[in-house]
Design a protein around this motif. Structure first.
Motif, PDB file in Angstrom:
ATOM      1  N   GLY A 121      -5.590  49.842 -69.793  1.00  0.00           N
ATOM      2  CA  GLY A 121      -6.858  49.107 -69.861  1.00  0.00           C
ATOM      3  C   GLY A 121      -7.794  49.112 -68.416  1.00  0.00           C
ATOM      4  O   GLY A 121      -8.725  49.166 -68.444  1.00  0.00           O
ATOM      5  N   PHE A 122      -7.043  48.766 -67.515  1.00  0.00           N
ATOM      6  CA  PHE A 122      -7.547  48.765 -66.018  1.00  0.00           C
ATOM      7  C   PHE A 122      -8.438  50.045 -65.740  1.00  0.00           C
ATOM      8  O   PHE A 122      -9.628  49.931 -65.450  1.00  0.00           O
ATOM      9  CB  PHE A 122      -6.488  48.314 -64.866  1.00  0.00           C
ATOM     10  CG  PHE A 122      -7.020  48.409 -63.529  1.00  0.00           C
ATOM     11  CD1 PHE A 122      -7.700  47.193 -63.367  1.00  0.00           C
ATOM     12  CD2 PHE A 122      -6.885  49.430 -62.580  1.00  0.00           C
ATOM     13  CE1 PHE A 122      -8.174  46.799 -62.218  1.00  0.00           C
ATOM     14  CE2 PHE A 122      -7.494  49.280 -61.457  1.00  0.00           C
ATOM     15  CZ  PHE A 122      -8.058  48.081 -61.048  1.00  0.00           C
ATOM     16  N   VAL A 123      -7.645  50.984 -65.844  1.00  0.00           N
ATOM     17  CA  VAL A 123      -8.347  52.357 -65.571  1.00  0.00           C
ATOM     18  C   VAL A 123      -9.429  52.668 -66.488  1.00  0.00           C
ATOM     19  O   VAL A 123     -10.663  53.242 -66.102  1.00  0.00           O
ATOM     20  CB  VAL A 123      -7.409  53.671 -65.714  1.00  0.00           C
ATOM     21  CG1 VAL A 123      -7.952  55.051 -65.360  1.00  0.00           C
ATOM     22  CG2 VAL A 123      -6.251  53.336 -64.637  1.00  0.00           C
ATOM     23  N   MET A 230     -13.329  43.567 -69.929  1.00  0.00           N
ATOM     24  CA  MET A 230     -12.372  44.517 -70.198  1.00  0.00           C
ATOM     25  C   MET A 230     -11.199  44.088 -69.247  1.00  0.00           C
ATOM     26  O   MET A 230      -9.965  44.362 -69.358  1.00  0.00           O
ATOM     27  CB  MET A 230     -12.851  45.791 -69.896  1.00  0.00           C
ATOM     28  CG  MET A 230     -13.836  46.386 -70.766  1.00  0.00           C
ATOM     29  SD  MET A 230     -14.411  48.095 -70.521  1.00  0.00           S
ATOM     30  CE  MET A 230     -12.928  49.235 -70.993  1.00  0.00           C
ATOM     31  N   MET A 231     -11.507  43.693 -67.978  1.00  0.00           N
ATOM     32  CA  MET A 231     -10.367  43.045 -67.090  1.00  0.00           C
ATOM     33  C   MET A 231      -9.542  42.116 -67.663  1.00  0.00           C
ATOM     34  O   MET A 231      -8.282  42.066 -67.861  1.00  0.00           O
ATOM     35  CB  MET A 231     -10.938  42.546 -65.757  1.00  0.00           C
ATOM     36  CG  MET A 231     -11.446  43.566 -64.812  1.00  0.00           C
ATOM     37  SD  MET A 231     -10.131  44.730 -64.276  1.00  0.00           S
ATOM     38  CE  MET A 231     -10.219  46.251 -65.394  1.00  0.00           C
ATOM     39  N   ILE A 232     -10.236  40.851 -68.365  1.00  0.00           N
ATOM     40  CA  ILE A 232      -9.683  39.708 -69.354  1.00  0.00           C
ATOM     41  C   ILE A 232      -8.760  40.654 -70.251  1.00  0.00           C
ATOM     42  O   ILE A 232      -7.736  40.089 -70.298  1.00  0.00           O
ATOM     43  CB  ILE A 232     -10.764  38.976 -69.767  1.00  0.00           C
ATOM     44  CG1 ILE A 232     -11.537  38.295 -68.543  1.00  0.00           C
ATOM     45  CG2 ILE A 232      -9.923  37.797 -70.783  1.00  0.00           C
ATOM     46  CD1 ILE A 232     -12.631  37.285 -69.161  1.00  0.00           C
ATOM     47  N   GLY A 233      -9.193  41.446 -70.837  1.00  0.00           N
ATOM     48  CA  GLY A 233      -8.348  42.228 -71.772  1.00  0.00           C
ATOM     49  C   GLY A 233      -7.098  42.842 -71.513  1.00  0.00           C
ATOM     50  O   GLY A 233      -6.061  42.648 -71.694  1.00  0.00           O
ATOM     51  N   ALA A 234      -7.369  43.421 -70.385  1.00  0.00           N
ATOM     52  CA  ALA A 234      -6.163  44.310 -69.666  1.00  0.00           C
ATOM     53  C   ALA A 234      -5.072  43.408 -69.183  1.00  0.00           C
ATOM     54  O   ALA A 234      -3.966  43.659 -69.310  1.00  0.00           O
ATOM     55  CB  ALA A 234      -6.695  45.510 -68.425  1.00  0.00           C
ATOM     56  N   PHE A 235      -5.781  42.226 -68.656  1.00  0.00           N
ATOM     57  CA  PHE A 235      -4.629  41.476 -68.071  1.00  0.00           C
ATOM     58  C   PHE A 235      -4.092  40.323 -68.827  1.00  0.00           C
ATOM     59  O   PHE A 235      -2.956  39.690 -68.624  1.00  0.00           O
ATOM     60  CB  PHE A 235      -5.188  40.828 -66.834  1.00  0.00           C
ATOM     61  CG  PHE A 235      -5.379  41.525 -65.649  1.00  0.00           C
ATOM     62  CD1 PHE A 235      -4.178  41.882 -64.787  1.00  0.00           C
ATOM     63  CD2 PHE A 235      -6.428  42.077 -65.236  1.00  0.00           C
ATOM     64  CE1 PHE A 235      -4.235  42.752 -63.702  1.00  0.00           C
ATOM     65  CE2 PHE A 235      -6.614  42.908 -64.065  1.00  0.00           C
ATOM     66  CZ  PHE A 235      -5.634  43.283 -63.445  1.00  0.00           C
ATOM     67  N   ARG A 236      -4.462  40.405 -70.082  1.00  0.00           N
ATOM     68  CA  ARG A 236      -3.623  39.591 -71.195  1.00  0.00           C
ATOM     69  C   ARG A 236      -2.981  40.386 -71.932  1.00  0.00           C
ATOM     70  O   ARG A 236      -2.308  39.729 -72.832  1.00  0.00           O
ATOM     71  CB  ARG A 236      -4.848  38.899 -72.164  1.00  0.00           C
ATOM     72  CG  ARG A 236      -5.670  37.645 -71.436  1.00  0.00           C
ATOM     73  CD  ARG A 236      -4.934  36.616 -70.752  1.00  0.00           C
ATOM     74  NE  ARG A 236      -4.032  36.009 -71.909  1.00  0.00           N
ATOM     75  CZ  ARG A 236      -2.859  35.376 -71.465  1.00  0.00           C
ATOM     76  NH1 ARG A 236      -2.584  35.242 -70.168  1.00  0.00           N
ATOM     77  NH2 ARG A 236      -1.989  34.994 -72.376  1.00  0.00           N
ATOM     78  N   TYR A 237      -2.901  41.612 -71.912  1.00  0.00           N
ATOM     79  CA  TYR A 237      -1.858  42.311 -72.746  1.00  0.00           C
ATOM     80  C   TYR A 237      -0.433  42.072 -72.334  1.00  0.00           C
ATOM     81  O   TYR A 237      -0.303  41.838 -71.059  1.00  0.00           O
ATOM     82  CB  TYR A 237      -1.979  44.036 -72.415  1.00  0.00           C
ATOM     83  CG  TYR A 237      -3.041  44.517 -73.080  1.00  0.00           C
ATOM     84  CD1 TYR A 237      -3.351  44.328 -74.318  1.00  0.00           C
ATOM     85  CD2 TYR A 237      -3.716  45.780 -72.459  1.00  0.00           C
ATOM     86  CE1 TYR A 237      -4.357  45.094 -75.061  1.00  0.00           C
ATOM     87  CE2 TYR A 237      -4.809  46.483 -73.103  1.00  0.00           C
ATOM     88  CZ  TYR A 237      -5.019  46.010 -74.422  1.00  0.00           C
ATOM     89  OH  TYR A 237      -6.024  46.796 -75.131  1.00  0.00           O
ATOM     90  N   ARG A 238       0.271  41.936 -73.428  1.00  0.00           N
ATOM     91  CA  ARG A 238       1.771  41.683 -73.057  1.00  0.00           C
ATOM     92  C   ARG A 238       2.516  42.632 -74.153  1.00  0.00           C
ATOM     93  O   ARG A 238       2.155  42.875 -75.133  1.00  0.00           O
ATOM     94  CB  ARG A 238       2.202  40.230 -73.413  1.00  0.00           C
ATOM     95  CG  ARG A 238       1.756  39.297 -72.495  1.00  0.00           C
ATOM     96  CD  ARG A 238       2.040  39.313 -71.192  1.00  0.00           C
ATOM     97  NE  ARG A 238       1.765  38.245 -70.182  1.00  0.00           N
ATOM     98  CZ  ARG A 238       0.659  38.507 -69.557  1.00  0.00           C
ATOM     99  NH1 ARG A 238      -0.252  39.440 -69.758  1.00  0.00           N
ATOM    100  NH2 ARG A 238       0.312  37.251 -68.679  1.00  0.00           N
ATOM    101  N   LEU A 239       3.744  43.184 -73.639  1.00  0.00           N
ATOM    102  CA  LEU A 239       4.704  43.967 -74.305  1.00  0.00           C
ATOM    103  C   LEU A 239       5.722  43.174 -74.982  1.00  0.00           C
ATOM    104  O   LEU A 239       6.249  42.202 -74.110  1.00  0.00           O
ATOM    105  CB  LEU A 239       5.020  45.108 -73.634  1.00  0.00           C
ATOM    106  CG  LEU A 239       4.261  46.166 -73.160  1.00  0.00           C
ATOM    107  CD1 LEU A 239       4.505  47.054 -72.319  1.00  0.00           C
ATOM    108  CD2 LEU A 239       3.740  46.890 -74.360  1.00  0.00           C
ATOM    109  N   PRO A 240       6.201  43.478 -75.954  1.00  0.00           N
ATOM    110  CA  PRO A 240       7.526  42.709 -76.604  1.00  0.00           C
ATOM    111  C   PRO A 240       8.689  43.202 -75.917  1.00  0.00           C
ATOM    112  O   PRO A 240       8.722  44.344 -75.555  1.00  0.00           O
ATOM    113  CB  PRO A 240       7.738  43.077 -77.961  1.00  0.00           C
ATOM    114  CG  PRO A 240       7.007  44.373 -78.137  1.00  0.00           C
ATOM    115  CD  PRO A 240       5.722  44.450 -77.161  1.00  0.00           C
TER     116      PRO A 240
END
Length: 550
Positions: A121-123, A230-240
């Motif tokens: 997402g960052f890239v 997009m930065m907010i989205g990328a840094f709010r991603y979490r993986l289970p």
């Protein structure tokens, strides 16, 4: 050669973007992940709305009086600083967008699975927003090649990475509702233009001066706005955590042959007939829809002509310039309304697929699509704007629904371990459709015009050809069967991959790890409002334009 050991090899936890830093801990709410995906998809979805810039850019040099050079070649146009650009030349941006999207998703899908959605997402944000900034320089210096390179090529790579970044993540977070989860994210891509196009119009009017049409300034402003989102989205991603499943949830006891409990490796998926059958299912469904999207405005104008402004006996060719401007404004509302159906269909059909199955959902797309395309000339001959608009609205809902349902279809066929990367490779079908669909619709229209076919009947033959394409898609969907067990990964190999991709301590038996079904708590509600308010504004602006049709 890439192996099971290297595709998801550990990347270390020293960097804030690393996959390990995104593993959720006890107390996390999974409903925070879909709005994170929407933050990215609503931004990159502006690719659909880029045509809002074409007319202003066609007067970028001749702000007060056109400076056209009729005999200029496309090669010369790429470098000229004294002639206005042709709309057709800028239209190549759409081809660049969707071809590069498919290529980027296919090439870097495996990398995304390895490094995780945050880094991808960052890239994506760097590429999409950086492409806008470079495109702004191209507009400012009036270099078309720089606009193509920035927004088209670099931005297209950002589209591909941003589009697939949430897919495998959401499938893993919502094993109980795969279709709904991917539908929530991918509907954002369809909604991006609904927000971006009116926003771009507002900004261009704000920045417009006697010497500037306001486009390069708008590119810069939107690039900044999109980068923040997009930065907010990328840094709010979490993986289970590996082996996670919602507390109290167990897979259905009744086995479904079309939902595999096994995984197919990324390196093997494209060797199966199922991959290529689904590739053609997506390609044919998208080819039919994307051709209509590209010609929605002129199609409504040419078919209904004066009927759009209360002159039922006046055809398109008999309208004067002022009347044509009136119906063009109404047709823009039609294009916006189709976008609304496109968005709604992404969520509706993908969610429905959780109930009736992916294969049955695509059966619905093809059978209903064949009927509606076949009836479109009848609706036009009847002069029924309501039936015509409703018919194409349903068609475009299934176009969007096809995009949103296919990740879950792939997860059912190939498992969840590599679904993001497999989805990336499948998106080359979109790139192909982006060429086939417009070519079929546009060239048949030109052929019909040259043959002297009346304007209100220009698209009849096209509709029947699109029916034939959907029949071919229906056959491909029928042929999709469960993947042969010889392609299934061994349980030990899957466990090894999961242990390599996250903390070994987290690996082990299935469980909730303190993370349950989640719900709309205060934090989730605020995040959903953060993405929902702009989306609601876009819907409102679309409906404002669409009501003029009737």
């Amino acid at each position: 050669m890439t192996t099971a050991d290297t595709v998801l090899a550990p990347v270390g936890a020293s960097g804030f973007l690393d996959r390990e830093r995104t593993i959720a801990t006890a107390g996390f709410n999974r409903w925070l992940v879909p709005p994170a995906a929407l933050c990215i998809h609503l931004c990159i979805g502006m690719a659909y709305g880029f045509s809002v810039f074409w007319l202003p850019l066609s007067r970028a040099i001749g702000v007060t009086a056109p400076k056209t050079c009729g005999d200029i070649s496309l090669l010369q146009e790429l470098f000229t600083t004294s002639c206005d650009w042709k709309v057709a030349s800028m239209g190549w941006m759409y081809t660049l967008f969707f071809v590069l999207l498919g290529i980027a998703a296919a090439v870097w899908g495996g990398w995304l699975e390895r490094v995780g959605p945050r880094k991808a997402g960052f890239v994506s944000a760097l590429c999409w927003c950086g492409g806008l900034f470079l495109g702004a320089i191209g507009v400012y210096t009036h270099q078309l090649w720089l606009l193509w390179l920035g927004s088209g090529v670099i931005g297209g790579v950002g589209l591909g990475l941003g589009y697939i970044s949430p897919v495998s993540t959401l499938v893993k977070w919502f094993p109980d509702r795969r279709g709904m989860a991917t539908g929530m994210a991918i509907m954002g891509f369809g909604g991006g233009a609904m927000i971006g196009a009116p926003l771009a119009n507002l900004l261009m009017n704000y920045f417009k001066t006697p010497t500037s049409v306001g486009v390069w300034e708008t590119f810069v402003a939107m690039g900044v706005i999109y980068f923040v989102f997009m930065m907010i989205g990328a840094f709010r991603y979490r993986l289970p955590p590996p082996g996670w499943q919602p507390e109290g949830w167990t897979p259905p006891v009744k086995a479904n042959a079309m939902i595999s409990k096994n995984n197919v490796h990324l390196n093997d998926a494209h060797k199966t007939p199922q991959f290529w059958l689904i590739w053609w299912v997506l390609c044919l469904n998208v080819s039919a829809g994307i051709g209509v999207i590209g010609m929605a405005s002129p199609m409504l104008q040419e078919i209904f002509g004066g009927k759009l402004i209360g002159l039922p006996d006046v055809g398109f060719n008999a309208l004067d310039a002022g009347q044509k401007a009136q119906i063009a404004a109404i047709a823009a509302g039609f294009a916006g309304l189709l976008s609304l159906f496109n968005i709604g269909g992404r969520f509706f059909w993908a969610s429905l697929s959780d109930k009736i199955g992916r294969k049955n959902t695509y059966y619905t797309f093809f059978i209903l699509g064949i009927v509606l395309y076949a009836l479109a000339p009848t609706f036009a001959a009847m002069g029924s704007k309501l039936l015509f608009v409703l018919g194409f609205g349903i068609i475009l809902s299934m176009y969007g629904g096809g995009f949103a349902t296919v990740p879950a279809y792939l997860a059912d066929m190939f498992g969840t371990q590599f679904v993001g990367a497999i989805h990336g490779r499948l998106l080359t079908a979109w790139s192909t459709a982006g060429i086939i669909g417009p070519v079929v619709v546009n060239y048949i229209r030109e052929f019909q015009l040259a043959a002297g076919v009346p304007r209100d009947q220009l698209y009849n033959t096209t509709m029947y050809i699109l029916c034939a394409m959907l029949i071919a898609g229906l056959i491909c969907n029928y042929l999709v069967k469960p993947v042969d067990s010889k392609w299934h990964m061994k349980d030990a190999d899957v466990a090894k991959l999961q242990a390599a991709s996250a903390s070994a301590a987290a690996a082990g038996p299935h469980g909730s790890y303190g993370i349950g079904f989640g719900g709309l708590d205060a934090k989730a509600a605020l995040f959903w409002a953060f993405v929902g308010v702009p989306l609601a504004w876009g819907v409102w602006k679309t409906l404002e334009s669409a009501v003029k049709i009737f």
